[in-house]
Design an enzyme around this catalytic site. Structure first.
Site, PDB file in Angstrom:
ATOM      1  N   GLU A 149      -8.982  -4.030  -4.430  1.00  0.00           N
ATOM      2  CA  GLU A 149      -8.370  -3.296  -3.323  1.00  0.00           C
ATOM      3  C   GLU A 149      -9.408  -2.510  -2.513  1.00  0.00           C
ATOM      4  O   GLU A 149      -9.608  -2.729  -1.326  1.00  0.00           O
ATOM      5  CB  GLU A 149      -7.313  -2.332  -3.865  1.00  0.00           C
ATOM      6  CG  GLU A 149      -6.227  -2.967  -4.703  1.00  0.00           C
ATOM      7  CD  GLU A 149      -5.088  -3.531  -3.875  1.00  0.00           C
ATOM      8  OE1 GLU A 149      -5.184  -3.503  -2.637  1.00  0.00           O
ATOM      9  OE2 GLU A 149      -4.100  -3.990  -4.476  1.00  0.00           O
ATOM     10  N   SER A 182       0.837  -1.188   0.000  1.00  0.00           N
ATOM     11  CA  SER A 182       0.000   0.000   0.000  1.00  0.00           C
ATOM     12  C   SER A 182       0.881   1.250   0.000  1.00  0.00           C
ATOM     13  O   SER A 182       1.676   1.437  -0.924  1.00  0.00           O
ATOM     14  CB  SER A 182      -0.969  -0.045   1.183  1.00  0.00           C
ATOM     15  OG  SER A 182      -1.993   0.913   1.022  1.00  0.00           O
ATOM     16  N   HIS A 190      -8.129  -5.231  -0.258  1.00  0.00           N
ATOM     17  CA  HIS A 190      -6.866  -4.627   0.162  1.00  0.00           C
ATOM     18  C   HIS A 190      -6.385  -5.304   1.450  1.00  0.00           C
ATOM     19  O   HIS A 190      -7.171  -5.558   2.351  1.00  0.00           O
ATOM     20  CB  HIS A 190      -7.116  -3.137   0.420  1.00  0.00           C
ATOM     21  CG  HIS A 190      -5.894  -2.298   0.527  1.00  0.00           C
ATOM     22  ND1 HIS A 190      -4.954  -2.212  -0.469  1.00  0.00           N
ATOM     23  CD2 HIS A 190      -5.458  -1.457   1.511  1.00  0.00           C
ATOM     24  CE1 HIS A 190      -4.001  -1.370  -0.108  1.00  0.00           C
ATOM     25  NE2 HIS A 190      -4.278  -0.907   1.089  1.00  0.00           N
TER      26      HIS A 190
END
Length: 498
Positions: free
Chosen positions: A326, A196, A418
């Protein structure tokens, strides 16, 4: 030192002094490793150093206990993160954790340096998911690093250096270069990895001339674009300072408590997804992350895409990829509100029109069937993550690059969300709170596949599937079972021209 057997401890001499870590398992037993936690690589960023470039930690006398995680830059509630990342109070927030199978004996093992995510405003290296035990089992020394977050790390200040968080990454990597050999690592074989915002950090470093000598390879998991302009950074800082009634200088902002800056930071950066959620989403898509590395023309001279197109980092192998969904859940809170709203109308409000939109809808018919909220959320995923990964792979040209997708659907969410891939990457499926994202029986075979690919890459600079080439687009799809497909990001190609 706690009253335990001296055999449980191991002392290593670093450039700043001796540190005492703890063995996990008997030192001579198979799979044993040692953990050294919270080793300071810089002086505490407080007082005169609060908004300054990091300063390497002075030498200490005696033996420093490195038995517990150090203070974190993250304060209080980490928010909506799906990864357990505890906040630990204290001032000395710039520290590293070292996990090694060979703290004695002069080994020269490959090294992975991991940078945590959290949008550059949250996250913590103290997560149980980031423990390097599985990598140690596979003869990889693992280091996790901390850095200043939010405004302290990335906010523009009139008379302070920009990109203080980036400077923290650089100093931590210099610490690794100078010290990892004492922990059994090879400073000439360092792979940087992150997820991320941590993946964005990896790409930022890979694109920075000043960082090139500090690592040899890069592994980017769900990396975000980190490229605020100086103009936008200054605008935000002046808004924050004005809201606090101070000047945007070190003196003015230093008069504010840490808690007050965090409060203002949250107020000024939270997207409005209630009321008219699409208007809030548009500002988020157009503006991206607010507190992020700044393209300053110096330390971070250009965007990652521009740097890679010019050949920066082309000598370093890169693996990158994303999960399939995500942020696809971002509009689920507005599912009822958007139920009867045509997706085309909302795409128009988001500024997505023309032939590219038609091609995107045609390529994603299966997602469109899941309803407007999910389709628009999937579009956010594609805009923020998936098309960016494709652009990075293309910008690197003939440089050694491998592309992947994580497609295994969480039984808890029904999609590949995610953070879903992180416990598989670290092969820590029994760790705390993994069940909250991966269910009660996450497939070990998938962890073997993903973690094994990471180990091969750190060790051999090749994860085990064909390199990306623009004419074929070969992509590893991590699922049960995993496969290699051609043009694995075909459904986001229409966004390349949007």
């Amino acid at each position: 030192m706690p009253e335990q057997s001296a055999a449980e401890y191991v002392v290593v001499e670093t450039a700043s002094g001796s540190v005492r870590g703890r063995w996990r398992g008997a030192p001579e037993s198979p799979g044993a490793s040692a953990a050294f936690l919270g080793i300071p690589f810089a002086e505490a960023p407080i007082g005169d150093l609060r908004f300054a470039a990091p300063v390497a930690h002075r030498r200490w006398d005696g033996v420093l206990d490195a038995l517990e995680y150090g203070a974190t830059a993250q304060r209080g509630d980490p928010g909506v993160t799906l990864i357990p990342e505890p906040s630990i109070p204290g001032d000395s927030t710039l520290n590293v954790n070292v996990f090694t199978p060979a703290p004695v004996g002069g080994a020269a093992l490959p090294v992975m340096v991991y940078i945590h995510g959290g949008g550059f405003f949250a996250g913590s290296p103290a997560s149980p998911w980031y423990d390097g035990a599985a990598f140690n089992r596979d003869d990889v020394v693992t280091v996790s690093i901390s850095y200043r977050l939010g405004f302290d790390g990335f906010g523009w200040i009139e008379d302070a250096p920009l990109n203080r968080g980036v400077l923290d990454w650089l100093l931590a990597l210099e610490w690794v270069r100078d010290n990892v050999g004492a922990f059994g690592g090879d400073p000439a074989r360092v792979t940087i990895a992150g997820q991320s915002a941590g993946g964005g950090a990896v790409l930022t470093l890979l694109a920075m001339p000043a960082a090139q000598s500090l690592f040899t390879a890069a592994y980017c998991v769900s990396g975000v674009a980190a490229q605020a302009s100086v103009v936008d950074a200054e605008k935000f800082a002046r808004r924050l300072a004005a809201a606090a009634g101070v000047e945007p200088t070190r003196a003015g902002l230093s008069a504010l408590s840490e808690e007050r800056i965090l409060e203002l930071q949250q107020q000024l950066t939270s997207p409005e997804l209630e009321g008219d959620p699409v208007d809030g989403l548009r500002s988020f898509i157009d503006g991206g992350l607010t507190l992020t590395p700044v393209i300053d023309g110096d330390l971070v001279p250009r965007t990652a895409l521009a740097a890679f197109a010019e050949g920066v980092g082309a000598d370093k192998p890169l693996v990158l990829g994303t999960t399939d969904d995500e942020f696809s859940m971002v509009l689920d809170v507005a599912k009822r509100q958007l139920r009867w709203v045509p997706a085309g109308y909302l795409f128009g409000k988001l500024g997505f029109r023309g032939a590219a939109r038609s091609a995107y809808r045609a390529a994603n018919r299966d997602v469109a069937k899941r309803g407007t909220a999910r389709f628009i959320g999937h579009y956010l995923t594609d805009r923020m993550f998936r098309v960016y990964a494709l652009r990075i792979a293309q910008a690197r040209g003939a440089a050694p690059t491998w592309l992947y997708r994580f497609s295994w659907r969480s039984p808890n969410f029904g999609i590949a969300v995610h953070c879903n891939d992180v416990p598989f990457f670290f092969d820590c499926l029994a760790a705390d709170k993994v069940d909250a994202i991966a269910g009660d029986r996450p497939p070990q075979a998938l962890a073997d596949d993903i973690h094994g690919a990471a180990v091969r890459f750190v060790r051999d600079s090749d994860p085990g599937w064909p390199r990306y080439a623009a004419e074929r687009g070969e992509t590893r799809v991590f699922d049960t079972p995993s496969t290699v497909v051609l043009d694995g990001y075909a459904e986001v190609r229409p966004l390349l021209t949007a």
